[in-house]
Design a protein around this motif. Structure first.
Motif, PDB file in Angstrom:
ATOM      1  N   HIS A 185      51.946  -7.294 -40.616  1.00 47.69           N
ATOM      2  CA  HIS A 185      53.285  -7.216 -41.194  1.00 47.69           C
ATOM      3  C   HIS A 185      53.708  -8.559 -41.775  1.00 47.69           C
ATOM      4  O   HIS A 185      54.350  -8.619 -42.832  1.00 47.69           O
ATOM      5  CB  HIS A 185      54.287  -6.749 -40.139  1.00 47.69           C
ATOM      6  N   LYS A 186      53.351  -9.649 -41.098  1.00 47.28           N
ATOM      7  CA  LYS A 186      53.730 -10.991 -41.561  1.00 47.28           C
ATOM      8  C   LYS A 186      53.085 -11.346 -42.901  1.00 47.28           C
ATOM      9  O   LYS A 186      53.622 -12.155 -43.650  1.00 47.28           O
ATOM     10  CB  LYS A 186      53.360 -12.032 -40.510  1.00 47.28           C
ATOM     11  N   THR A 187      51.930 -10.758 -43.196  1.00 46.53           N
ATOM     12  CA  THR A 187      51.268 -11.051 -44.473  1.00 46.53           C
ATOM     13  C   THR A 187      52.065 -10.512 -45.648  1.00 46.53           C
ATOM     14  O   THR A 187      51.903 -10.975 -46.784  1.00 46.53           O
ATOM     15  CB  THR A 187      49.853 -10.439 -44.525  1.00 46.53           C
ATOM     16  N   GLY A 188      52.914  -9.535 -45.388  1.00 45.72           N
ATOM     17  CA  GLY A 188      53.700  -8.934 -46.453  1.00 45.72           C
ATOM     18  C   GLY A 188      52.941  -7.940 -47.306  1.00 45.72           C
ATOM     19  O   GLY A 188      53.485  -7.377 -48.262  1.00 45.72           O
ATOM     20  N   LYS A 189      51.669  -7.685 -46.935  1.00 46.04           N
ATOM     21  CA  LYS A 189      50.833  -6.783 -47.731  1.00 46.04           C
ATOM     22  C   LYS A 189      50.616  -5.431 -47.064  1.00 46.04           C
ATOM     23  O   LYS A 189      50.176  -4.483 -47.719  1.00 46.04           O
ATOM     24  CB  LYS A 189      49.466  -7.422 -47.983  1.00 46.04           C
ATOM     25  N   PHE A 190      50.893  -5.362 -45.769  1.00 44.78           N
ATOM     26  CA  PHE A 190      50.554  -4.162 -45.013  1.00 44.78           C
ATOM     27  C   PHE A 190      51.738  -3.638 -44.205  1.00 44.78           C
ATOM     28  O   PHE A 190      52.614  -4.404 -43.804  1.00 44.78           O
ATOM     29  CB  PHE A 190      49.403  -4.443 -44.033  1.00 44.78           C
TER      30      PHE A 190
END
Length: 308
Positions: A36-41
């Motif tokens: 979630h922190k990656t902003g991609k998933f």
């Protein structure tokens, strides 16, 4: 990125779960948090798939016990579920075949093709009903709440999956329904990319480097087609591990390593350590296992002998 443009992920963890520990659950939580922190998933669900009894590992208790312990460990979770398909087969299944089973199962549930690493899906998968669909999935007078959340999406899918193959309460019974069961009328959905990723620890990553242990063709599918999320134990050099395998090097971009600067006690909790604590009457077992799991183990007299 908007929610619909992010890759929606289901994390699948295979293993003995002999027994399932707090560390196993911690691995799911840390992986979801990091993705979630990656902003991609967006992680919409997690699946625990205990290995078949014929795996042949010394001290492996029957799957009926392991399935029950897993269900007890996740009974308070709204996104992790236990799947008995692997245990219910006639013989041991490879990790590759388990991934492919769940991919095919999701196709039947959603009526659509799931994407993989190399061929992102251009097919509607799961999500908000299209504007030309008269009936909405989630009836709510507040239009701001009509958009499905990750929890709602997984809840909808789990409801359908439960009609096919899923561990459900009561926890002492497991229902296996024909996979060809009627799932009802299919709905049309806006396009959302959905992938199943293998969740594992660094020990499984290291096993990829042991000559002859894994078929190259299986590794190609697991890492090349699906992709993996690795939650390493503290101090493990995942870069060094990946450089020791030609397949891991080839598909390095498909391997997501969960990075965290904080040391977590749960990262060193193992089933082996838990079994030893149970055998020796070590009070620290409460640090390794959830209390309902401990209660079930004591009630069923599991792991009492040194061989288990």
């Amino acid at each position: 990125m908007t929610e619909n443009t992010k890759t929606h992920v289901i994390l699948l963890s295979c293993g003995s779960f002999n027994p399932i520990t707090k560390g196993h659950i911690h691995m799911f939580e840390k992986a979801r948090e990091y993705l979630h922190k990656t902003g991609k998933f967006i992680v919409i669900g997690g699946i625990i798939s205990p290995v078949h009894d014929s795996y042949g590992k010394p001290g492996l208790v029957p799957s009926r016990h392991r399935l029950t312990m897993c269900q007890l460990a996740v009974q308070s979770s709204d996104w992790i579920r236990v799947d008995p398909w692997e245990c219910y087969q006639d013989t041991w299944q490879t990790t590759c075949s388990v991934l492919e089973h769940h991919r095919d199962l999701m196709k039947r549930v959603t009526g659509c093709i799931l994407s993989n690493v190399n061929t992102p899906s251009s097919t509607p998968v799961i999500g908000q009903p299209r504007n030309d669909t008269q009936n909405t999935i989630y009836q709510n007078h507040n239009t701001n709440n009509n958009k499905p959340t990750a929890t709602k999406l997984w809840g909808k899918m789990s409801e359908s999956l439960g009609k096919i193959c899923c561990v459900r309460p009561h926890i002492d019974r497991f229902t296996f329904v024909d996979e060809n069961a009627n799932l009802g009328t299919a709905m049309r959905y806006e396009e959302i990319e959905l992938r199943i990723l293998l969740l594992c620890g660094s020990d499984l990553l290291e096993s990829f480097c042991i000559p002859g242990l894994w078929k190259d063709s299986d590794m190609e599918v697991i890492v090349g087609d699906f992709g993996i999320v690795v939650v390493p134990r503290d101090g493990v050099d995942t870069e060094r591990i990946m450089n020791h395998s030609s397949v891991l090097r080839k598909y390095k971009d498909n391997i997501i390593v969960v990075k965290d600067d904080v040391n977590h006690p749960m990262s060193i909790v193992s089933s082996t350590k838990s079994r030893l604590a149970l055998q020796h009457g070590d009070g620290h077992v409460v640090d390794y296992l959830n209390q309902p799991v401990i209660d079930y183990i004591l009630q069923s007299q599991l792991y009492i002998n040194a061989s288990g």
